[in-house]
Design a protein around this motif. Structure first.
Motif, PDB file in Angstrom:
ATOM      1  N   THR A 146      -0.847  -2.983  -8.371  1.00 52.78           N
ATOM      2  CA  THR A 146      -0.458  -3.083  -7.141  1.00 52.78           C
ATOM      3  C   THR A 146      -1.576  -2.835  -6.246  1.00 52.78           C
ATOM      4  O   THR A 146      -2.019  -3.374  -5.209  1.00 52.78           O
ATOM      5  N   MET A 147      -2.581  -1.772  -6.226  1.00 56.17           N
ATOM      6  CA  MET A 147      -3.532  -1.561  -5.332  1.00 56.17           C
ATOM      7  C   MET A 147      -4.654  -2.338  -5.530  1.00 56.17           C
ATOM      8  O   MET A 147      -5.446  -2.886  -4.624  1.00 56.17           O
ATOM      9  N   VAL A 148      -5.015  -3.065  -6.812  1.00 55.45           N
ATOM     10  CA  VAL A 148      -5.879  -3.982  -6.879  1.00 55.45           C
ATOM     11  C   VAL A 148      -5.468  -5.501  -6.283  1.00 55.45           C
ATOM     12  O   VAL A 148      -6.245  -6.081  -5.400  1.00 55.45           O
ATOM     13  N   PHE A 149      -4.258  -6.020  -6.819  1.00 52.56           N
ATOM     14  CA  PHE A 149      -3.999  -7.201  -6.676  1.00 52.56           C
ATOM     15  C   PHE A 149      -2.896  -7.500  -5.316  1.00 52.56           C
ATOM     16  O   PHE A 149      -2.814  -8.337  -4.746  1.00 52.56           O
ATOM     17  N   LEU A 150      -2.314  -6.242  -5.011  1.00 58.81           N
ATOM     18  CA  LEU A 150      -1.417  -6.566  -3.875  1.00 58.81           C
ATOM     19  C   LEU A 150      -1.868  -5.646  -2.645  1.00 58.81           C
ATOM     20  O   LEU A 150      -1.170  -5.801  -1.607  1.00 58.81           O
ATOM     21  N   VAL A 151      -2.981  -5.032  -2.920  1.00 56.68           N
ATOM     22  CA  VAL A 151      -3.515  -4.205  -1.552  1.00 56.68           C
ATOM     23  C   VAL A 151      -4.924  -4.695  -1.281  1.00 56.68           C
ATOM     24  O   VAL A 151      -5.103  -5.324  -0.378  1.00 56.68           O
ATOM     25  N   GLY A 152      -5.654  -4.127  -2.347  1.00 56.34           N
ATOM     26  CA  GLY A 152      -7.240  -4.349  -1.977  1.00 56.34           C
ATOM     27  C   GLY A 152      -7.346  -5.913  -1.683  1.00 56.34           C
ATOM     28  O   GLY A 152      -8.205  -6.120  -0.643  1.00 56.34           O
ATOM     29  N   MET A 153      -7.051  -6.721  -2.362  1.00 61.95           N
ATOM     30  CA  MET A 153      -7.323  -8.252  -2.258  1.00 61.95           C
ATOM     31  C   MET A 153      -6.754  -8.870  -1.202  1.00 61.95           C
ATOM     32  O   MET A 153      -7.525  -9.423  -0.387  1.00 61.95           O
ATOM     33  N   PRO A 154      -5.508  -8.526  -0.901  1.00 57.66           N
ATOM     34  CA  PRO A 154      -4.890  -9.329   0.112  1.00 57.66           C
ATOM     35  C   PRO A 154      -5.217  -8.756   1.654  1.00 57.66           C
ATOM     36  O   PRO A 154      -5.109  -9.196   2.582  1.00 57.66           O
ATOM     37  N   ILE A 155      -5.700  -7.364   1.704  1.00 60.20           N
ATOM     38  CA  ILE A 155      -5.934  -6.794   2.992  1.00 60.20           C
ATOM     39  C   ILE A 155      -7.240  -7.602   3.386  1.00 60.20           C
ATOM     40  O   ILE A 155      -7.441  -7.960   4.797  1.00 60.20           O
ATOM     41  N   PHE A 197       0.688  -1.163  -0.094  1.00 61.32           N
ATOM     42  CA  PHE A 197      -0.064   0.004   0.088  1.00 61.32           C
ATOM     43  C   PHE A 197       0.758   1.218   0.006  1.00 61.32           C
ATOM     44  O   PHE A 197       0.635   2.192  -0.667  1.00 61.32           O
ATOM     45  N   VAL A 198       2.018   1.121   0.635  1.00 59.35           N
ATOM     46  CA  VAL A 198       2.879   2.346   0.760  1.00 59.35           C
ATOM     47  C   VAL A 198       3.588   2.525  -0.471  1.00 59.35           C
ATOM     48  O   VAL A 198       3.560   3.454  -0.959  1.00 59.35           O
ATOM     49  N   VAL A 199       3.981   1.494  -0.998  1.00 62.44           N
ATOM     50  CA  VAL A 199       4.665   1.428  -2.488  1.00 62.44           C
ATOM     51  C   VAL A 199       3.668   1.735  -3.455  1.00 62.44           C
ATOM     52  O   VAL A 199       4.221   2.959  -4.235  1.00 62.44           O
ATOM     53  N   GLY A 200       2.286   1.464  -3.559  1.00 61.56           N
ATOM     54  CA  GLY A 200       1.417   1.896  -4.454  1.00 61.56           C
ATOM     55  C   GLY A 200       1.037   3.390  -4.183  1.00 61.56           C
ATOM     56  O   GLY A 200       1.022   4.114  -5.304  1.00 61.56           O
ATOM     57  N   GLY A 201       1.004   3.807  -2.995  1.00 59.42           N
ATOM     58  CA  GLY A 201       0.882   5.256  -2.805  1.00 59.42           C
ATOM     59  C   GLY A 201       2.029   6.069  -3.077  1.00 59.42           C
ATOM     60  O   GLY A 201       2.011   7.229  -3.919  1.00 59.42           O
ATOM     61  N   ILE A 202       3.256   5.545  -2.966  1.00 56.75           N
ATOM     62  CA  ILE A 202       4.377   6.283  -3.543  1.00 56.75           C
ATOM     63  C   ILE A 202       4.190   6.501  -4.951  1.00 56.75           C
ATOM     64  O   ILE A 202       4.509   7.609  -5.565  1.00 56.75           O
ATOM     65  N   GLU A 203       3.998   5.420  -5.780  1.00 58.99           N
ATOM     66  CA  GLU A 203       3.780   5.478  -7.090  1.00 58.99           C
ATOM     67  C   GLU A 203       2.747   6.627  -7.480  1.00 58.99           C
ATOM     68  O   GLU A 203       2.907   7.284  -8.469  1.00 58.99           O
ATOM     69  N   GLY A 258      -1.684  11.044   1.928  1.00 52.91           N
ATOM     70  CA  GLY A 258      -0.519  10.375   2.390  1.00 52.91           C
ATOM     71  C   GLY A 258      -0.097  10.388   3.718  1.00 52.91           C
ATOM     72  O   GLY A 258       0.322   9.329   4.359  1.00 52.91           O
ATOM     73  N   LEU A 259      -0.111  11.670   3.912  1.00 52.30           N
ATOM     74  CA  LEU A 259       0.125  12.039   5.327  1.00 52.30           C
ATOM     75  C   LEU A 259      -0.931  11.168   6.415  1.00 52.30           C
ATOM     76  O   LEU A 259      -0.137  10.622   7.271  1.00 52.30           O
ATOM     77  N   GLY A 260      -2.090  11.307   6.150  1.00 54.00           N
ATOM     78  CA  GLY A 260      -2.971  10.488   7.020  1.00 54.00           C
ATOM     79  C   GLY A 260      -2.729   9.045   6.883  1.00 54.00           C
ATOM     80  O   GLY A 260      -2.739   8.585   7.805  1.00 54.00           O
ATOM     81  N   VAL A 261      -2.156   8.395   5.935  1.00 56.68           N
ATOM     82  CA  VAL A 261      -1.812   7.033   5.712  1.00 56.68           C
ATOM     83  C   VAL A 261      -0.597   6.984   6.746  1.00 56.68           C
ATOM     84  O   VAL A 261      -0.581   5.840   7.479  1.00 56.68           O
ATOM     85  N   LEU A 262       0.278   7.711   6.566  1.00 52.93           N
ATOM     86  CA  LEU A 262       1.445   7.709   7.338  1.00 52.93           C
ATOM     87  C   LEU A 262       1.228   7.741   9.069  1.00 52.93           C
ATOM     88  O   LEU A 262       1.556   7.011   9.700  1.00 52.93           O
TER      89      LEU A 262
END
Lengths: 200, 603
Positions: free
Chosen positions: B81-90, B44-50, B479-483
């Motif tokens: 990333t956001m669909v397959f590496l974040v949304g589904m696995p979370i 999620f952090v990686v996808g957010g940086i992207e 992004g700050l909110g996520v941090l």
């Protein structure tokens, strides 16, 4: 049954909520997923049917009599699964060994027919890359053949278990689940045979 | 707790193992869920940086921060990333942690398969992102439209990483789906009828069915591209009669159910959080269940609303418009039920509840713009513009992510035994929600003014420079909110106040056991007589849960899942080897693992 349940994180005393064996239920659900997999492959074939811009075309090359024989061989292997499971559940060791091996041999026979068919097509000038028919035919029947191969190896291993006396009435469920897979792959073939060979 | 542990036969030698070895071989649903959560949060952090890199590029007209090619790679990997590496696995993480506890089970149906899913997910995600190190990350969009993905138009390794990586992730998802459906059908506690299951469990059930049915369609679509690229088949070769529309149909046949795969878990979380903090049972329980089932069903019949611009003809357009409008009805029903749950309740507004209510509002805004472009004439104006980007970020960042944040605050105490800081929580809430709206609300205008998606820059004459700058600033604010949330989670591990078993006085079974729960979850499995067991029958339930443990057997740890996952992902990675038989090595490795797995003594 109790042993099978215990492997899934439950005490032996704790029956499942539906009374069904967990592994068997899970396998049925997996087969549901497989249905969509083959459904998509078959749809791909049907969408591209008659769309090839160069030959060979299906009517020129598909051998219905020969494939009818291989289809018969595959369907008989499903019958062998049924008889073998019955023998296993009743503890008839020799009979079970015979019919499990029959499944392996009939399945291998089907794969032999398929290998012959594929090489024949290759010599006739039909490969994966020739045209849309070649691409969609080989990928569909190839994935089906791969499934049969997995089934043959799986059931061969169960035969070795049975031969060593590790498969009997107490765990015939292991064979029943392999049988579910086998019947499923058979049914897929009925769909393939009908849609690709018979309806032209 | 130690006395309880003493009654559980432990695995010989298990105590001597290190934490790393423990995690590598664990089959415990709670630990696997944590692994999923931590991994998905990192992505999620990686996808957010992207996303922020994309926003920097778009902050000014004619910006040169990113090259066009780099921009393509980043927006493709951001979406993927956001669909397959974040949304589904979370979602899978929360299913793993919460669902078995909610239904009164000791673990999922197939603990080793569960571990296998995780390791395939981890290795597959690393494999796909490895492409960045080669400078050849996937660059054809998360939808990978044919024939842009053909060897002719994408000669690099970019698309190969995408198709092979996604194939691995799909396998992991299907395994997870089979596992969860089996668990929910078969491992429910006595008395836990289907219509007594908590809504979160219901949503994981329906979501898993969608995963099981939609992902194999995608697997086939990926195979077609794979065969085209590696072995020269003709599926998407125009000269040979191939039709790129086939990809679009297969992709969206998967892709639209995927939308509900992403959002249903959030619906489940809201349906737990809102009743708990309103001190009222969920309004219209059965309607909530059936509306979700209906969403799952109709979700299969609306895929071509992603394809109006391809010119399918008036009949298809009309059908897909109507079906898409219809699916808004069960979704609207859910929204009204959540509001009705709060109505007249004793509402406790903590951070979790704040995120839940904010999710309803923001999701509804995204839903309204969704209804707008479900209509073909509207859609033809809006498709491929930032209006669509605004729409799906409202439903995903507003609905899914805010729902997940509500769930994090809600279940964090159960997982760690500590409460998250409310003060930091409010900081994250306000920065995230302000940033999110600031980023995506202006995109409705930039889109309607004609700014196209997926283009790396725009000219000053379009007049959207200021709006884009606002979006970029908003992006950094969210992004700050996520941090803040990530920091809060790490900080509360040590500094958080002890949570106790049931800090929210919630109704469902996961709150009956210790926080964090013991390895076997419940000493004895309670019998359930109601939908809100801890509100209706707390004493008998707790008496059972903390009774003398029955003799029980937990599955021992196994290293075959991680080895088999290495084999499966390795097979796919070996397609890059210069010799054609290299993948067979991976296949042989996998076969060895399967055999050892099958004969591993697990009881």
């Amino acid at each position: 049954m109790a042993a099978a349940t215990a492997t899934h994180g439950h005490g032996p005393a704790h029956a499942t909520a539906t009374g069904l064996d967990t592994l068997k239920l899970g396998f049925w659900i997996f087969l549901g997923s497989e249905t969509l997999f083959f459904g998509s492959l078959i749809s791909t074939y049907m969408v591209y049917k008659g769309e090839s811009v160069v030959g060979p075309h299906p009517t020129e090359i598909l051998n219905i009599p020969l494939t009818s024989i291989s289809t018969f061989v595959l369907l008989m292997s499903s019958l062998a699964v049924v008889i073998a499971l019955d023998a296993l559940q009743r503890g008839l060791r020799q009979r079970a060994l015979f019919w499990i091996m029959a499944v392996v041999l009939l399945g291998s026979g089907f794969l032999g027919f398929q290998a012959y068919e594929f090489t024949h097509f290759y010599h006739e000038g039909l490969t994966l890359t020739t045209n849309l028919f070649g691409s969609s035919f080989f990928i569909l029947t190839g994935f089906h053949g791969a499934h049969v191969t997995v089934g043959v190896l799986w059931i061969l291993m169960l035969w070795m278990d049975a031969f060593r006396g590790r498969l009997g009435p107490h765990n015939a469920l292991k064979f029943e689940i392999a049988g579910l897979y086998w019947h499923f792959v058979d049914i897929v073939w009925i769909a393939i045979f009908t849609l690709i060979y018979l309806i032209n | 707790m130690a006395t309880i542990e003493a009654h559980v036969p432990s695995v010989p030698g298990a105590k001597k193992r290190s934490l790393v070895w423990d995690l590598m071989t664990t089959v415990d649903h709670k630990k696997i869920g944590l692994l999923y959560a931590v991994t998905a949060l990192l992505w999620f952090v990686v996808g957010g940086i992207e996303a922020l890199l994309l926003r920097i590029q778009l902050a000014r007209p004619a910006n040169t921060f990113l090259s066009a090619d780099m921009y393509n790679q980043l927006f493709t990997m951001h979406g993927t990333t956001m669909v397959f590496l974040v949304g589904m696995p979370i979602a899978v993480a929360l299913f793993n942690i919460v669902m078995p506890l909610q239904i009164g089970a000791r673990d999922v149906a197939f603990p080793r398969l569960n571990a296998l899913s995780y390791w395939i997910f981890l290795f597959g995600s690393l494999f796909m992102n490895f492409s960045f190190l080669l400078g050849q990350a996937p660059n054809a969009g998360w939808f990978g439209y044919a024939n842009l993905t053909s060897a002719q138009y994408s000669p690099g390794l970019n698309i190969d990483f995408w198709i092979l990586g996604l194939q691995a992730l799909g396998v992991a998802s299907i395994m997870g789906g089979v596992n969860f459906v089996t668990t929910i059908i078969n491992l429910r506690a006595p008395g836990m009828r289907m219509m007594r299951m908590p809504l979160f469990t219901w949503m994981s059930f329906i979501q898993s069915i969608l995963v099981i049915t939609a992902l194999p369609v995608f697997a086939v679509a990926l195979f077609l591209v794979t065969f085209d690229r590696f072995w020269g088949t003709n599926f998407f070769q125009i000269a040979a009669g191939g039709d790129p529309m086939l990809w679009q149909h297969l992709f969206w046949l998967f892709g639209h159910p995927e939308v509900y795969i992403l959002i249903l878990p959030a619906f489940g979380i809201l349906s737990e959080v809102i009743p708990t903090f309103s001190r009222k049972p969920l309004f219209g329980y059965s309607v909530m269940v059936f509306s979700a089932a209906l969403i799952g069903l109709i979700g299969w019949g609306v895929w071509a609303h992603h394809m109006y611009a391809t010119g399918m003809g008036p009949v298809a357009d009309a059908y897909f418009t109507i079906a898409t409008l219809v699916i808004a009805i069960p979704t609207g029903v859910k929204i009204f039920n959540w509001i009705a749950t709060m109505w007249g309740g004793k509402i406790r507004f903590n951070v979790s509840m704040a995120y839940a209510t904010a999710a309803i509002v923001t999701f509804t805004m995204g839903g309204v713009s969704g209804v707008m472009h479900s209509t073909t004439p509207h859609n033809l104006q809006q498709t491929d513009t930032y209006f669509v980007v605004a729409h799906f970020h409202y439903v995903l960042l507003g609905g899914l992510i805010m729902g997940l944040f509500a769930g994090f605050y809600y279940w964090y105490p159960k997982v760690t035994g500590k409460l998250m800081s409310e003060k930091l929580g409010w900081w994250s809430f306000w920065t995230y929600i302000a940033g999110m709206h600031m980023t995506f609300f202006p995109m409705h205008w930039t889109g309607l003014l004609g700014m196209p998606r997926r283009v790396f820059t725009y000219s000053a004459e379009l007049g959207v420079g200021t709006l884009n700058m606002v979006s970029t600033v908003g992006g950094f604010l969210s992004g700050l909110g996520v941090l803040f949330i990530v920091f809060n989670m790490i900080r509360s591990l040590k500094r958080g106040a002890p949570a106790g078993r049931n800090p929210w006085n919630a109704a469902t079974l996961e709150w009956a056991t210790e926080s964090p729960p013991v390895a076997h979850n419940f000493n004895r499995i309670p019998t359930v007589h109601s939908r809100e067991p801890l509100w209706v029958e707390r004493e008998p339930i707790e008496a059972t849960v903390f009774a003398e443990p029955e003799p029980l057997h937990m599955p021992p740890p196994s290293y075959w899942p991680i080895l088999m996952a290495a084999g499966i992902v390795g097979t796919l990675a070996l397609f890059f080897a210069p010799v054609w038989w290299a993948p067979l090595i991976g296949l042989a490795w996998t076969a060895v693992c399967i055999i050892n797995w099958a004969y591993e003594p697990i009881h």
